[in-house]
Design a protein around this motif. Structure first.
Motif: not given
Length: 227
Positions: A60-87
């Protein structure tokens, strides 16, 4: 004052993203007698809090930073990464259902910004999972709320989800749950200091018992909650 009002709104248990439908495995733990009173509930809530603090909370913190700079590609990357933690399936389902709900609401709360609208389109197209921590990061960034407020809201939501569920399946009172919430809230800043400096490589969420509870719940006969 506006920031405080927005923080209260996003943290309210009545915020319509579906948190009341989930228990983070508590229902199974209670049915098995592992969580049966205030002391065991506090231990369980703390475990859930710690698991989320250094995985979902970091995302959530990383997404906040990406959204603050309108870095959409990073938002998508973070979105995929966090799902890897859900077993387990139910954890992934929880994050995606709540995330999409918040994305839909976000398009209404921030109609002049296309970030949520673009993200929701990609969720519907199956291009990105649409996880709740990322949705929280985007919402708080667009509302002008800082990282500490985001993290406090995230941790409050995780803990309160478990405690609210406990009132329906554990022999505890409102006094018990509020005492636990007050106590665990005081630990949030310690988690924030560490989480704010973490990256993908530092994230962790190893609490295997909860994944076992979730797998048992998926096949259980007694179900008040999604997980």
């Amino acid at each position: 004052m506006n920031s405080l009002m927005h923080l209260l709104q996003f943290t309210d248990s009545a915020f319509p993203v579906g948190t009341f439908s989930f228990s983070n495995g508590l229902e199974t733990a209670a049915h098995m007698g592992i969580v049966h009173d205030a002391d065991t509930l506090e231990q369980y809530a703390r475990s859930v809090s710690l698991q989320a603090a250094y995985s979902d909370g970091v995302a959530s913190l990383m997404a906040h930073r990406a959204a603050s700079t309108k870095d959409y590609d990073s938002i998508v990357k973070i979105d995929h990464e966090i799902m890897l933690f859900k077993m387990n399936d139910e954890a992934r389902l929880m994050l995606k259902r709540m995330g999409k709900k918040l994305a839909e609401l976000g398009t209404k709360l921030f109609p002049d910004d296309d970030l949520f609208r673009r993200w929701l389109e990609d969720i519907d197209a199956g291009k990105t999972p649409g996880s709740y921590p990322v949705a929280q990061g985007i919402a708080f960034a667009l509302a002008g709320l800082d990282e500490k407020s985001l993290y406090a809201s995230h941790q409050y939501g995780v803990i309160n989800m478990v405690l609210s569920a406990a009132l329906r399946c554990v022999r505890v009172s409102h006094y018990d749950t509020q005492k636990i919430l007050f106590k665990l809230s005081e630990e949030t800043m310690t988690h924030f200091k560490r989480a704010s400096e973490m990256t993908f490589d530092d994230m962790n969420s190893f609490v295997p018992e909860m994944d076992i509870f979730a797998s048992l719940h998926e096949r259980g006969m007694m179900r008040m909650f999604m997980n």
